[in-house]
Design a protein around this motif. Sequence first.
Motif, PDB file in Angstrom:
ATOM      1  N   GLN A  53       0.830  -1.202   0.000  1.00 13.32           N
ATOM      2  CA  GLN A  53       0.000   0.000   0.000  1.00 13.32           C
ATOM      3  C   GLN A  53       0.868   1.257   0.000  1.00 13.32           C
ATOM      4  OE1 GLN A  53      -3.549  -2.171   2.620  1.00 13.32           O
ATOM      5  NE2 GLN A  53      -2.687  -0.244   3.328  1.00 13.32           N
ATOM      6  N   PHE A  54       1.948   1.232   0.749  1.00 15.81           N
ATOM      7  CA  PHE A  54       2.878   2.347   0.810  1.00 15.81           C
ATOM      8  C   PHE A  54       3.491   2.617  -0.557  1.00 15.81           C
ATOM      9  CE2 PHE A  54       7.419   3.564   2.095  1.00 15.81           C
ATOM     10  CZ  PHE A  54       7.130   4.922   2.122  1.00 15.81           C
ATOM     11  N   ILE A  55       3.964   1.560  -1.215  1.00 20.11           N
ATOM     12  CA  ILE A  55       4.581   1.709  -2.526  1.00 20.11           C
ATOM     13  C   ILE A  55       3.584   2.240  -3.547  1.00 20.11           C
ATOM     14  CG2 ILE A  55       5.619   0.420  -4.440  1.00 20.11           C
ATOM     15  CD1 ILE A  55       6.858  -1.432  -2.343  1.00 20.11           C
ATOM     16  N   CYS A  60      -1.411   3.946   4.513  1.00 16.46           N
ATOM     17  CA  CYS A  60      -0.630   2.896   5.163  1.00 16.46           C
ATOM     18  C   CYS A  60      -0.112   3.429   6.489  1.00 16.46           C
ATOM     19  CB  CYS A  60       0.525   2.431   4.275  1.00 16.46           C
ATOM     20  SG  CYS A  60       1.642   3.777   3.819  1.00 16.46           S
ATOM     21  N   ASN A  61       0.495   2.556   7.262  1.00 14.17           N
ATOM     22  CA  ASN A  61       0.893   2.894   8.626  1.00 14.17           C
ATOM     23  C   ASN A  61       2.403   2.795   8.839  1.00 14.17           C
ATOM     24  OD1 ASN A  61      -1.650   3.332  10.160  1.00 14.17           O
ATOM     25  ND2 ASN A  61      -2.087   1.227   9.534  1.00 14.17           N
ATOM     26  N   ILE A 117      11.698   3.675   3.698  1.00 15.35           N
ATOM     27  CA  ILE A 117      11.432   3.174   5.039  1.00 15.35           C
ATOM     28  C   ILE A 117      12.589   3.601   5.929  1.00 15.35           C
ATOM     29  CG2 ILE A 117      11.370   1.104   6.486  1.00 15.35           C
ATOM     30  CD1 ILE A 117       9.861  -0.312   4.266  1.00 15.35           C
ATOM     31  N   ILE A 118      12.278   4.318   7.000  1.00 17.96           N
ATOM     32  CA  ILE A 118      13.268   4.612   8.024  1.00 17.96           C
ATOM     33  C   ILE A 118      13.263   3.438   8.984  1.00 17.96           C
ATOM     34  CG2 ILE A 118      13.967   6.163   9.874  1.00 17.96           C
ATOM     35  CD1 ILE A 118      14.221   7.394   7.109  1.00 17.96           C
ATOM     36  N   ARG A 151       7.964   6.177   5.664  1.00 19.60           N
ATOM     37  CA  ARG A 151       7.315   5.480   6.765  1.00 19.60           C
ATOM     38  C   ARG A 151       8.405   4.937   7.696  1.00 19.60           C
ATOM     39  NH1 ARG A 151       3.864   7.945   5.188  1.00 19.60           N
ATOM     40  NH2 ARG A 151       1.687   7.446   4.776  1.00 19.60           N
ATOM     41  N   VAL A 152       8.074   4.830   8.969  1.00 20.16           N
ATOM     42  CA  VAL A 152       9.003   4.321   9.972  1.00 20.16           C
ATOM     43  C   VAL A 152       8.651   2.879  10.296  1.00 20.16           C
ATOM     44  CG1 VAL A 152       9.888   4.572  12.318  1.00 20.16           C
ATOM     45  CG2 VAL A 152       9.348   6.618  10.960  1.00 20.16           C
TER      46      VAL A 152
END
Length: 258
Positions: A53-55, A60-61, A117-118, A151-152
């Motif tokens: 979902q992020f990509i 997203c979370n 992504i962190i 996102r972390v």
Amino acid sequence: MLASEIDWEKAKGAVWRVHAKRLKPIIDFSAFPLERLLGIERQKAALVQNTEQFIAGEACNHVLLWGSRGTGKSSLIRALLNEYYASGLRVIEIPRENLSWLPEISDELRLLPYRFIIFCDDLSFESGESGYKGLKSIMEGSLETPPENIRVYATSNRRHLVPEYQSDNQQASVGSRGELHLSDSVEERISLADRFGLSLSFYSGNLDDYLTLVESYFAGYQGDWQALMQEARQFAQARASYSGRTAQQFFNFKGKLN
């Protein structure tokens, strides 16, 4: 090196170098494929869904992977990079002690056409530490909207990222209607974990889970399986652990027998 100076087409990610105070690009990278990570199917499915979902630019979370040591938390995140690098995913690993640099790093990342992504491995904070404030600003923003392409993902042995003491309960107060109020200091510390919209728990497996993982490492082995499994049991018992990490260590100990 600044984030904007890294050739992200070639670099799969970057790590923060503490003393140099810069990001070092990662060119060579190895990780187990997602399908090789066994016994954590529920967590893997949830993390893959969130990452896809992020990509795709969908809602997203931020993700907290917490629980027992050696259960595949960090391996999952490395596997994600291996799986989705071609789709534009990049991972930047920053140690807890340098999270205060996150706002400056994110200023550059937000302008780049990649998804970052962190990654904070083994994240936890002792009472009185304030390093998490840089993390909070990335996750929820302040006056400025947090970066849409960041996102972390953090791993921790602690569900709330902080030590929990009996004295914390003693600081609680009861309101006029009987409701329970935690002290401001406790609320502040716990609120960081609340910012992770997806929290995935990991628990140590049993002997059967461990032996299944050992079998996956020695796929195609043509020798004496009964003797190998007995040795694997003894190896795990000596470490009092049936984790995936122990299975990998046993494989490293034995070498490629097949």
